[in-house]
Write a protein that holds these residues in place. Structure first.
Motif, PDB file in Angstrom:
ATOM      1  N   PHE A  34       0.796  -1.028  -0.211  1.00 18.38           N
ATOM      2  CA  PHE A  34      -0.034   0.159  -0.021  1.00 18.38           C
ATOM      3  C   PHE A  34       0.924   1.232  -0.004  1.00 18.38           C
ATOM      4  CE2 PHE A  34      -2.485   3.252   2.510  1.00 18.38           C
ATOM      5  CZ  PHE A  34      -3.502   3.384   1.368  1.00 18.38           C
ATOM      6  N   THR A  35       1.049   1.672  -1.264  1.00 21.20           N
ATOM      7  CA  THR A  35       1.910   3.052  -1.440  1.00 21.20           C
ATOM      8  C   THR A  35       1.998   3.433  -2.847  1.00 21.20           C
ATOM      9  OG1 THR A  35       4.327   3.910  -0.934  1.00 21.20           O
ATOM     10  CG2 THR A  35       4.175   1.497  -1.812  1.00 21.20           C
TER      11      THR A  35
ATOM     12  N   ALA B 221      11.521   0.991   2.855  1.00 14.75           N
ATOM     13  CA  ALA B 221      10.269   1.373   3.744  1.00 14.75           C
ATOM     14  C   ALA B 221       9.886   2.782   3.077  1.00 14.75           C
ATOM     15  CB  ALA B 221      10.935   1.494   5.021  1.00 14.75           C
ATOM     16  N   VAL B 222       8.591   2.999   2.992  1.00 14.35           N
ATOM     17  CA  VAL B 222       8.234   4.227   2.676  1.00 14.35           C
ATOM     18  C   VAL B 222       7.572   4.931   3.845  1.00 14.35           C
ATOM     19  CG1 VAL B 222       6.492   5.565   1.029  1.00 14.35           C
ATOM     20  CG2 VAL B 222       7.758   3.275   0.329  1.00 14.35           C
ATOM     21  N   ASP B 223       7.762   6.364   4.015  1.00 12.57           N
ATOM     22  CA  ASP B 223       7.004   6.805   5.251  1.00 12.57           C
ATOM     23  C   ASP B 223       5.794   7.619   4.552  1.00 12.57           C
ATOM     24  OD1 ASP B 223       9.614   6.395   6.278  1.00 12.57           O
ATOM     25  OD2 ASP B 223      10.468   8.455   6.276  1.00 12.57           O
TER      26      ASP B 223
ATOM     27  N   ALA C 213       8.363   5.649   8.927  1.00 14.07           N
ATOM     28  CA  ALA C 213       8.155   4.359   9.216  1.00 14.07           C
ATOM     29  C   ALA C 213       8.894   3.747  10.673  1.00 14.07           C
ATOM     30  CB  ALA C 213       8.793   3.423   7.899  1.00 14.07           C
ATOM     31  N   ASP C 214       8.557   2.550  11.168  1.00 13.22           N
ATOM     32  CA  ASP C 214       9.009   1.994  12.323  1.00 13.22           C
ATOM     33  C   ASP C 214      10.456   1.631  12.220  1.00 13.22           C
ATOM     34  OD1 ASP C 214       9.527   0.720  14.729  1.00 13.22           O
ATOM     35  OD2 ASP C 214       7.797  -0.146  14.713  1.00 13.22           O
TER      36      ASP C 214
ATOM     37  N   ALA D 258      15.238   4.072   2.970  1.00 14.60           N
ATOM     38  CA  ALA D 258      14.267   4.855   3.383  1.00 14.60           C
ATOM     39  C   ALA D 258      13.577   5.744   2.332  1.00 14.60           C
ATOM     40  CB  ALA D 258      14.612   5.581   4.527  1.00 14.60           C
ATOM     41  N   ASP D 259      12.270   5.527   1.926  1.00 14.14           N
ATOM     42  CA  ASP D 259      11.707   6.495   1.029  1.00 14.14           C
ATOM     43  C   ASP D 259      11.019   7.548   1.705  1.00 14.14           C
ATOM     44  OD1 ASP D 259      10.115   7.937  -0.705  1.00 14.14           O
ATOM     45  OD2 ASP D 259       9.477   6.239  -1.830  1.00 14.14           O
ATOM     46  N   ALA D 260      11.685   8.727   1.700  1.00 18.04           N
ATOM     47  CA  ALA D 260      11.240   9.891   2.469  1.00 18.04           C
ATOM     48  C   ALA D 260      10.417  10.902   1.726  1.00 18.04           C
ATOM     49  CB  ALA D 260      12.329  10.669   3.478  1.00 18.04           C
ATOM     50  N   ALA D 261      10.195  10.512   0.549  1.00 14.52           N
ATOM     51  CA  ALA D 261       9.428  11.322  -0.284  1.00 14.52           C
ATOM     52  C   ALA D 261       8.224  12.370   0.271  1.00 14.52           C
ATOM     53  CB  ALA D 261       8.894  10.730  -1.569  1.00 14.52           C
ATOM     54  N   GLN D 262       7.598  11.522   0.956  1.00 11.10           N
ATOM     55  CA  GLN D 262       6.203  12.297   1.720  1.00 11.10           C
ATOM     56  C   GLN D 262       6.655  12.864   2.959  1.00 11.10           C
ATOM     57  OE1 GLN D 262       2.785  10.045   1.269  1.00 11.10           O
ATOM     58  NE2 GLN D 262       3.295   9.468  -0.869  1.00 11.10           N
TER      59      GLN D 262
END
Ligand SMILES: Cc1ncc(COP(=O)(O)O)c(C=O)c1O
Length: 351
Positions: free
Chosen positions: A51-52, A103-105, A111-112, A129-133
């Motif tokens: 779910f992303t 891992a998407v934030d 994320a954890d 880490a996907d910090a796009a958002q």
């Protein structure tokens, strides 16, 4: 790649606390560069939330590896650490070598990473880490950009820190990885412009976008505070009629989206639209149900929460300049749409 780009990289590294910032053309390139820096490719499996936004699965496929879908948690929409090992089992059963996790934030909250970093370490996986958002958010006192082996982000205009076109960046504390990423960004450049050590891309960030970002960074801190105020007001006003997003202990969010869960979502969205209020669905279909990724393995324990969320989520207007009168109008409309119908969280069993 003019002087503004270098200055932006210095300022963003300072802002996050990461040792290196490598700017690039967009968030999708950032993810792809991270995967390629570790030479992840055919035969490799990378765990991705089901779910992303599609970019995580897409970039894994673009490098020739296989995305393996794991489930998310309902409370923060982020990758469920409990789903990682069932996903690894599915990868191995499919004859793939587990190589990494993206891992998407999602929607702005990290994320954890405490648990994800521990699993990555135990399993020998490269953690992106996907910090796009989530750029500008923090977890346990550390800003996004400091998690995993490398963090990728996007400056697309709709992101919390957005430019006026496309832009992205990578962050890492690893000197060697940073050098490879810089090389990949510039056609695999080695000692000089026409020395190509690896197959790279044109991943340059435009100087004009860097200049826009430098100006917007000046107000970014205030905008993060304003977004939190908007989220607080939504939470206070809507928690009786919808499942509102919650922050985990120790986490802050930059609220890229303010996403609630409602039953009869289409009817609620139509009622809001009739009142002149735009909404969006992030995301209507989990990735394993997308034709492009239908053949990918999924966690052995299934993806039930991803499937449920895709049917219930509704993103409300959210930005740093949403005035209270407009927000009152949105809240009143949502109460009318949901309140009288027994679809509220008490009736639906939401927390
Ligand atoms: C979570 C996430 N990852 C990656 C991307 C890709 O970024 P870009 O559009 O800059 O390529 C986006 C958004 O577009 C995103 O929301």
């Amino acid at each position: 790649m003019g002087p503004e780009v270098l200055e932006l990289e210095q300022q963003l590294a300072g802002f996050t606390g990461a040792r290196h910032c490598i700017s690039c053309a967009n968030g999708t390139d950032a993810l792809q560069m991270a995967l390629r820096a570790r030479e992840i490719g055919p035969g490799d499996a990378v765990i991705v939330p089901a779910f992303t936004f599609v970019a995580a699965a897409e970039t894994v496929s673009l490098v020739g590896a296989t995305p393996v879908f794991a489930d998310v948690r309902e409370e923060d929409f982020n990758l469920d650490p409990e789903s990682i090992r069932p996903a690894l089992a599915a990868a191995r059963a499919a004859g793939l070598r587990p190589a990494g996790i993206i891992a998407v934030d999602l929607f702005g909250q990290p994320a954890d990473y405490g648990r994800l970093e521990a699993i990555a370490e135990e399993e020998g996986l490269f953690l992106i880490a996907d910090a796009a958002q989530s750029f500008g958010s923090a977890l346990d006192g550390k800003r996004a950009g400091r998690f995993g082996h490398v963090t990728a982000t996007s400056f697309f205009p709709s992101k919390p820190l957005g430019c006026y076109g496309d832009g992205g960046a990578l962050f890492t504390d690893d000197d060697e990885l940073a050098a490879i990423l810089r090389s990949l960004r510039q056609h695999g450049q080695g000692e000089d412009r026409y020395d190509h050590q690896r197959v790279g891309i044109n991943g340059r960030l435009d100087s004009i976008q860097a200049a826009v970002l430098l100006a917007k960074l000046e107000t970014f801190g205030e905008e993060i505070v304003a977004r939190q105020e908007v989220a607080d007001e939504y939470g206070r006003a809507l928690s009786a009629v919808a499942a509102v997003p919650v922050l985990r202990t120790g986490a802050s969010s930059v609220w890229a989206q303010y996403t609630i869960r409602v039953l009869e979502r289409d009817r609620v969205a139509a009622a809001l639209k009739a009142d002149g209020i735009p909404t969006a669905i992030h995301y209507p279909r989990p990735l394993h149900h997308q034709p492009a990724y239908a053949g990918s393995p999924i966690a052995a324990t299934g993806l039930a929460r991803s499937e449920r969320l895709a049917g219930e989520v509704l993103s409300l207007p959210m930005h740093a300049y949403l005035d209270l009168a407009t927000q009152d109008h949105i809240v009143a409309s949502l109460h009318r749409a949901v309140g009288g119908t027994g679809l509220g969280r008490a009736a639906s069993g939401y927390r």
